[in-house]
Design a protein around this motif. Structure first.
Motif, PDB file in Angstrom:
ATOM      1  N   ASP A 122      -6.721   0.574  -2.480  1.00 28.83           N
ATOM      2  CA  ASP A 122      -6.313   1.892  -1.996  1.00 28.83           C
ATOM      3  C   ASP A 122      -7.394   2.946  -2.221  1.00 28.83           C
ATOM      4  N   LEU A 123      -8.441   2.582  -2.946  1.00 25.79           N
ATOM      5  CA  LEU A 123      -9.559   3.514  -3.124  1.00 25.79           C
ATOM      6  C   LEU A 123     -10.210   3.846  -1.788  1.00 25.79           C
ATOM      7  N   ILE A 124     -10.023   2.984  -0.805  1.00 27.20           N
ATOM      8  CA  ILE A 124     -10.604   3.218   0.512  1.00 27.20           C
ATOM      9  C   ILE A 124     -10.052   4.506   1.103  1.00 27.20           C
ATOM     10  N   GLY A 125      -8.818   4.839   0.727  1.00 22.15           N
ATOM     11  CA  GLY A 125      -8.261   6.117   1.163  1.00 22.15           C
ATOM     12  C   GLY A 125      -7.651   6.014   2.543  1.00 22.15           C
ATOM     13  N   LEU A 139       0.826  -1.207   0.000  1.00 22.53           N
ATOM     14  CA  LEU A 139       0.000   0.000   0.000  1.00 22.53           C
ATOM     15  C   LEU A 139       0.863   1.262   0.000  1.00 22.53           C
ATOM     16  N   ASP A 140       2.099   1.148   0.491  1.00 25.74           N
ATOM     17  CA  ASP A 140       3.031   2.277   0.375  1.00 25.74           C
ATOM     18  C   ASP A 140       3.324   2.607  -1.083  1.00 25.74           C
ATOM     19  N   GLN A 141       3.245   1.594  -1.948  1.00 25.24           N
ATOM     20  CA  GLN A 141       3.553   1.802  -3.360  1.00 25.24           C
ATOM     21  C   GLN A 141       2.384   2.467  -4.105  1.00 25.24           C
ATOM     22  N   SER A 142       1.250   2.566  -3.440  1.00 26.52           N
ATOM     23  CA  SER A 142       0.075   3.094  -4.120  1.00 26.52           C
ATOM     24  C   SER A 142       0.195   4.599  -4.351  1.00 26.52           C
ATOM     25  N   GLU A 143       0.159   4.972  -5.608  1.00 28.29           N
ATOM     26  CA  GLU A 143       0.235   6.399  -5.940  1.00 28.29           C
ATOM     27  C   GLU A 143      -0.913   7.177  -5.315  1.00 28.29           C
ATOM     28  N   ARG A 144      -2.072   6.521  -5.346  1.00 31.39           N
ATOM     29  CA  ARG A 144      -3.266   7.198  -4.857  1.00 31.39           C
ATOM     30  C   ARG A 144      -3.107   7.556  -3.377  1.00 31.39           C
ATOM     31  N   LEU A 145      -2.578   6.619  -2.590  1.00 36.08           N
ATOM     32  CA  LEU A 145      -2.414   6.882  -1.161  1.00 36.08           C
ATOM     33  C   LEU A 145      -1.294   7.879  -0.920  1.00 36.08           C
ATOM     34  N   GLN A 146      -0.256   7.828  -1.770  1.00 39.37           N
ATOM     35  CA  GLN A 146       0.833   8.787  -1.621  1.00 39.37           C
ATOM     36  C   GLN A 146       0.326  10.206  -1.844  1.00 39.37           C
ATOM     37  N   GLN A 147      -0.504  10.349  -2.904  1.00 36.41           N
ATOM     38  CA  GLN A 147      -1.038  11.679  -3.195  1.00 36.41           C
ATOM     39  C   GLN A 147      -1.963  12.145  -2.084  1.00 36.41           C
ATOM     40  N   GLY A 183      -6.501   6.576 -31.707  1.00 33.76           N
ATOM     41  CA  GLY A 183      -5.313   6.091 -31.029  1.00 33.76           C
ATOM     42  C   GLY A 183      -5.544   6.136 -29.538  1.00 33.76           C
ATOM     43  N   SER A 184      -4.526   5.813 -28.776  1.00 39.79           N
ATOM     44  CA  SER A 184      -4.628   5.877 -27.325  1.00 39.79           C
ATOM     45  C   SER A 184      -3.380   6.540 -26.802  1.00 39.79           C
ATOM     46  N   GLU A 185      -3.550   7.256 -25.693  1.00 38.62           N
ATOM     47  CA  GLU A 185      -2.418   7.988 -25.160  1.00 38.62           C
ATOM     48  C   GLU A 185      -2.368   7.751 -23.663  1.00 38.62           C
ATOM     49  N   ARG A 186      -1.184   7.545 -23.146  1.00 38.86           N
ATOM     50  CA  ARG A 186      -0.974   7.343 -21.715  1.00 38.86           C
ATOM     51  C   ARG A 186      -1.284   8.665 -21.001  1.00 38.86           C
ATOM     52  N   THR A 187      -2.044   8.601 -19.926  1.00 39.82           N
ATOM     53  CA  THR A 187      -2.320   9.831 -19.180  1.00 39.82           C
ATOM     54  C   THR A 187      -1.658   9.757 -17.822  1.00 39.82           C
ATOM     55  N   THR A 188      -1.377  10.920 -17.264  1.00 39.30           N
ATOM     56  CA  THR A 188      -0.779  10.954 -15.935  1.00 39.30           C
ATOM     57  C   THR A 188      -1.675  11.745 -15.006  1.00 39.30           C
ATOM     58  N   GLY A 189      -1.425  11.609 -13.735  1.00 43.99           N
ATOM     59  CA  GLY A 189      -2.173  12.369 -12.748  1.00 43.99           C
ATOM     60  C   GLY A 189      -3.584  11.883 -12.547  1.00 43.99           C
ATOM     61  N   SER A 190      -3.860  10.662 -12.987  1.00 42.73           N
ATOM     62  CA  SER A 190      -5.198  10.133 -12.823  1.00 42.73           C
ATOM     63  C   SER A 190      -5.068   8.624 -12.750  1.00 42.73           C
ATOM     64  N   ASP A 191      -6.071   7.954 -12.192  1.00 46.86           N
ATOM     65  CA  ASP A 191      -5.953   6.496 -12.138  1.00 46.86           C
ATOM     66  C   ASP A 191      -6.442   5.850 -13.433  1.00 46.86           C
ATOM     67  N   PHE A 192      -6.815   6.667 -14.408  1.00 43.68           N
ATOM     68  CA  PHE A 192      -7.147   6.127 -15.723  1.00 43.68           C
ATOM     69  C   PHE A 192      -5.872   6.150 -16.570  1.00 43.68           C
ATOM     70  N   ALA A 193      -5.452   4.986 -17.020  1.00 44.74           N
ATOM     71  CA  ALA A 193      -4.137   4.902 -17.648  1.00 44.74           C
ATOM     72  C   ALA A 193      -4.113   5.494 -19.061  1.00 44.74           C
ATOM     73  N   TYR A 194      -5.151   5.204 -19.846  1.00 45.51           N
ATOM     74  CA  TYR A 194      -5.111   5.622 -21.249  1.00 45.51           C
ATOM     75  C   TYR A 194      -6.318   6.472 -21.594  1.00 45.51           C
ATOM     76  N   LYS A 195      -6.095   7.455 -22.467  1.00 48.19           N
ATOM     77  CA  LYS A 195      -7.225   8.180 -23.006  1.00 48.19           C
ATOM     78  C   LYS A 195      -7.213   8.082 -24.525  1.00 48.19           C
ATOM     79  N   ARG A 196      -8.353   8.373 -25.090  1.00 46.82           N
ATOM     80  CA  ARG A 196      -8.533   8.263 -26.511  1.00 46.82           C
ATOM     81  C   ARG A 196      -7.901   9.440 -27.237  1.00 46.82           C
TER      82      ARG A 196
END
Lengths: 473, 487
Positions: A342-345, A99-107, B64-77
């Motif tokens: 990790d969605l649990i937060g 869970l330490d590796q979870s980006e979501r929890l880190q953020q 196509g698909s593009e890797r996204t950052t800053g979100s838990d969704f990995a790819y966007k259209r």
């Protein structure tokens, strides 16, 4: 109760020490977490985690120290307790590291506290402290009966520990529950330690009073009702646990103490009436508080319908997320490092860590964990059965019963079986108090089981066989 | 003390048993329900966890698909030339869901479709990551480009069909939008989306499929077909009974032509279509009556939604009307309204000798390994007119292009038949009219393309010629592109 029945449970005479069995099991208890650790690393970024050797050596070292100390100072101890606790501790470390590796929890941590602090290194340190305490208990406590002397001191100590979180400036409020104190940068949950200390008091007190409580009673509707003055202690304990519930907002701790007392009372007196009275009192207390205290009420609502109030209440969202994590795991789970628990937060690696087990290891993994906990409870109760002295019996029974209740309350809470309470899954959850206290608990059980299984030079008189002694003025 | 201890042991066992049962309930019995729960974000995370399959035109992907950052969704259209292809693809956005092909074929594109189950299971065993399949469209890149660029800054739409199969070759709508601009779920995406939503020019509307326009004079082709089919007239060159001026039945209102065309008086069908006589076709509609007119219109596809597989709005030929309203409806006014796709279907049925093929734009659905999962087989939708009558009508439409209002659609080396239209709309026809052109091109091998073009509120004059002036050149370029490609 004849002496033959209890000796058949765990043979006392001529029993092998079983230390080599323990050693063999310990090897597995260390290897399994190491494989799990590698599994997480490979699942997350395809490489062996760099800390693997460190964690593996650390865990192996702790297990080795534990084993050597048991071999030297408690050679006849139950061979399962140490490996089971080591396995849980090791897997707990892996889960926390995962869970330490979870980006979501880190953020989430960065947003809330400004910085992210990995919990796994701390947990390894706490585990070391826990093992140190384990060693300390085995070294210092040559005979558990010494603790009898501290019966009333234990009572005072337990009360102080329980009430510490209410001291202004010392106690901290975490998500509504006041069960933490903050001391020099460390958060401590005194309730975890109070659990053991108060068991000392109950065992010592009941050992002395059991006859009065058991025999001086009136028969009413098929139940042996105790005399009014004998009801005093149970009323006091009930009141204290209600106070904990009301002022610390903690259903779990309250239930744990009251439950432990009722279990020990029942074991001491062999009177079913105490169970009935205990259940009625806890039901009355729980309903009364749940309908008045807002914090408890929110949790009850969340338990009844987590998705009904999902958007509006944090308690509902937490439990809803937890249940969805379990459901998403299915039978086999997603595999370590591949779930989204990790969605649990908040508290994903503490109170809710069992949801990660559910999602990533699936039904199979959760059942395995429950069986491991069940085995610890079973070894604890066996120790109680095998113990030759009433204090040891009561003490072991109380600790095992409390342990079982804690597992039920925590796992039942995160799985939505009962309303959620703020307690931690022993060894799995991140948090020093829990790990340290539970290692102490295991040390005590090992000490009692060692005494129980140690071949007696001369067979000690069985206290149960001496029923005639107990009628005292 | 051992008897109660054993009971306590049993009680502890029951506690653990309760947990085990509850866990089985959660993770086995309720697992699917919880896994797919609407509040379970994993559904979305999983959806965007891998590259989305592509939409293919002419063997090349337009997505196509593009890797996204800053979100838990990995790819966007992502979309290549998104504005041009938006009416075909629709959009797939992390924040705003999916529409059209992106939505209809979502299962294939995400790899979640049941038809991919076996492959998915196999991938799970071999440890391969899930992949999305591809959707191969029938569209023709050159024709689409001609259509989109032809519309340019004007508001309008183009639909082109291969008459022999019903395959859609071009589907353009302007103003358009770039679906890439809001494919993610960031603040920028949100702004792009709200801007598009509030744009009064409605760029998100797929005008080729979802907007109905009064078809105006282009509908006279349908009326001519009805006249031939119901035997009112049999010869394109036979004189019709058409007085000029003509007062609509049950009224004192004269139906006017757009200008002075004396040859509309008793003009033959060919002549009436060539110069677009309202009087002749109004009277034909009124003579045939609303039921016969509606029968023919419905055979062409009116009054029914089409699924190509994207839903196209039903074009309307009114069901309840009196005789003057029937006359007006028969010249594409009153409540008659058609999508560009519908008018392309009309032209295609005539070009295909009376056989209307079901329009479609998804030719194949492919599994991730390019194996074909399903392929569309062309299907006949109806026969609005006999082959003989269709050829007569072709002849008349070719006259329109060769000598009539549609001369700007002429293509050297191919036979082109067409019909212009200018549809008035708004209260008292106050708004700028719509310019229409429907046509088909034919070579010795049959007709490879039929097209309908509508241009909204351009600076069209109220003369019929405007359809020919504005819309016909676009149609010509689209047809030319298809003809060049099939050579």
């Amino acid at each position: 109760m004849s002496s033959t029945t209890h000796t058949s449970t765990i043979g006392a005479i001529g029993a092998p020490s079983r230390r080599n069995t323990e050693l063999g099991l310990l090897v597995f208890a260390v290897l399994i977490p190491i494989f799990a650790y590698a599994n997480v690393g490979l699942a997350i970024d395809g490489t062996m985690p760099t800390g693997m050797i460190g964690y593996g050596l650390g865990l192996g070292l702790l297990a080795a120290v534990g084993h050597l100390v048991v071999r030297k100072f408690a050679p006849y101890a139950d061979p399962l307790l140490l490996p089971l606790a080591t396995l849980l501790n090791g897997l707990g470390l892996v889960l926390i590291w995962r869970l330490d590796q979870s980006e979501r929890l880190q953020q989430l941590q960065e947003r809330s506290f400004g910085a992210f602090n990995p919990a796994a290194p701390n947990q390894l340190m706490y585990s070391a402290v826990g093992i140190a305490l384990f060693v300390g208990v085995l070294l210092l406590l040559k005979d558990h009966r010494i603790l009898q002397r501290f019966t009333y001191i234990s009572m005072v100590a337990a009360m102080i520990l329980l009430l510490l979180p209410l001291v202004p400036g010392l106690g901290t409020d975490v998500f509504g529950a006041k069960i933490w104190i903050r001391l020099g940068g460390f958060s401590i949950q005194p309730g975890e330690f109070a659990k053991i200390v108060i068991a000392v008091f109950f065992a010592g007190y009941l050992m002395v009073k059991r006859d009065a409580l058991a025999l001086a009673s009136r028969r009413f509707m098929g139940l042996y009702l105790p005399r009014g003055r004998d009801l005093g202690p149970i009323l006091v304990i009930w009141a204290v646990s209600l106070l904990i519930l009301v002022f610390e907002n903690d259903l779990g701790t309250s239930l744990l103490f009251f439950g432990m007392f009722v279990v020990m009372l029942y074991v001491a007196t062999e009177r079913t009436s105490w169970i009935v009275i205990g259940l009625l009192m806890s039901a009355a207390g729980a309903v009364g508080v749940a309908s008045t205290a807002g914090h408890v009420k929110a949790r009850v609502d969340a338990w009844l319908d987590p998705f009904g109030c999902y958007a509006t209440s944090g308690a509902c969202e937490q439990i809803g997320q937890s249940i969805m994590a379990f459901g998403s795991g299915g039978v086999l789970g997603t595999g370590l490092g591949q779930g989204n628990s990790d969605l649990i937060g908040f508290a994903a690696n503490a109170d809710f860590i069992f949801a990660t087990v559910g999602e990533e290891l699936g039904l199979a993994g959760v059942m395995a964990f429950l069986v491991i906990y069940g085995l610890i409870i079973e070894r604890g109760v066996r120790t109680a059965l095998a113990a030759r002295d009433p204090f040891g019996k009561l003490f072991a029974a109380g600790l095992s019963g409390a342990f079982a209740l804690q597992i039920f309350v925590v796992a039942g809470g995160v799985m939505g079986l009962i309303p959620l309470t703020g307690m931690t899954m022993p060894w799995l959850a991140a948090g020093g108090s829990s790990v340290i206290a539970n290692w102490a608990l295991i040390a005590i059980l090992i000490r009692i089981s060692d005494t129980a299984r140690r071949p007696a030079p001369a067979p000690a008189a069985n206290p149960d066989a001496e029923m005639t002694q107990v009628v005292r003025p | 003390m051992n008897k109660p201890l054993r009971r306590i042991a049993m009680f502890c066992g029951l506690l653990v048993l309760a947990l085990l049962i509850r866990d089985n309930w959660l993770q086995y019995v309720k697992a699917d329900e919880l896994r797919t729960h609407e509040k379970n974000r994993r559904v979305l995370i999983e959806r965007y966890a891998q590259k989305r399959g592509d939409i293919i035109v002419d063997g090349k992907s337009i997505t196509g698909s593009e890797r996204t950052t800053g979100s838990d969704f990995a790819y966007k259209r992502t979309y290549r030339n998104g504005e041009m292809w938006a009416p075909v693809t629709g959009y797939a956005s992390q924040a705003y869901g999916a529409t059209q092909i992106e939505s209809i074929e979502d299962g294939i594109l995400t790899g979640n479709d049941d038809r991919l189950f076996f492959r998915r299971t196999l991938d799970m065993v071999t440890g391969k990551k899930k992949e999305g399949g591809n959707v191969v469209t029938t569209l023709n890149g050159a024709a689409q480009k001609a259509a989109f660029e032809g519309l340019g800054n004007k508001k309008g739409a183009v639909a082109a069909i291969d008459p022999s199969t019903g395959a859609i070759l071009a589907l353009a709508s302007t103003p358009s939008y770039d679906p890439s601009s809001f494919a993610g779920n960031s603040k920028d995406d949100e702004k792009a989306w709200t801007d598009l939503e509030s744009d009064k020019n409605k760029p998100l509307l797929n005008r080729a499929l979802r907007e109905t326009y009064p078809p105006g004079s282009t509908f006279k082709v349908v009326t001519a077909a009805a006249a031939l089919e119901h035997g009112l007239y049999t010869d394109p060159d036979e004189k019709t009974e058409s007085p000029l001026p003509w007062t609509m039945p049950d009224t004192r209102t004269e139906l006017k032509n757009e200008g002075s065309y004396p040859s509309c008086k008793d003009g033959s069908l060919r002549e009436a279509l060539r110069i677009s006589c309202n009087t002749v076709f109004g009277k034909i509609g009124s003579d045939l009556g609303k039921d016969k007119m509606r029968e023919t219109a419905q055979k062409f596809g009116f009054n029914e939604e089409q699924f190509v597989p994207v839903r196209a709005t039903a074009s309307n030929f009114p069901t309840q009307m009196d005789r003057p309203q029937t006359a007006l409806s028969s010249i594409g006014q009153f409540e008659t309204a058609a999508t560009p796709l519908q008018m392309a279907m009309v032209a295609s049925a005539i070009a295909n000798d009376g056989k209307l093929m079901e329009p479609y734009m998804v030719d194949q659905v492919q599994a991730p390994g390019l194996d074909v999962i399903s392929k569309h087989a062309p299907k006949e939708l109806s026969r609005p007119l006999s082959a003989e009558n269709a050829q007569k009508l072709q002849d008349m439409m070719e006259t329109v292009v060769n000598q009539g209002t549609g001369t700007s659609a002429k293509i050297p080396g191919a036979t082109v038949g067409g019909k212009t239209g200018t549809a008035q709309h708004g209260i008292d026809n106050s708004e700028k009219p719509y310019a229409w052109f429907i046509s088909y091109a034919k070579t010795a091998d049959g007709s490879p393309v039929a097209v309908a073009v509508v241009v909204e509120d351009s600076d069209a004059h109220r003369e019929d010629i405007s359809g020919g002036g504005l819309a016909a050149p676009i149609a010509k370029n689209v047809m030319q592109a298809v003809l060049d490609g099939s050579k």
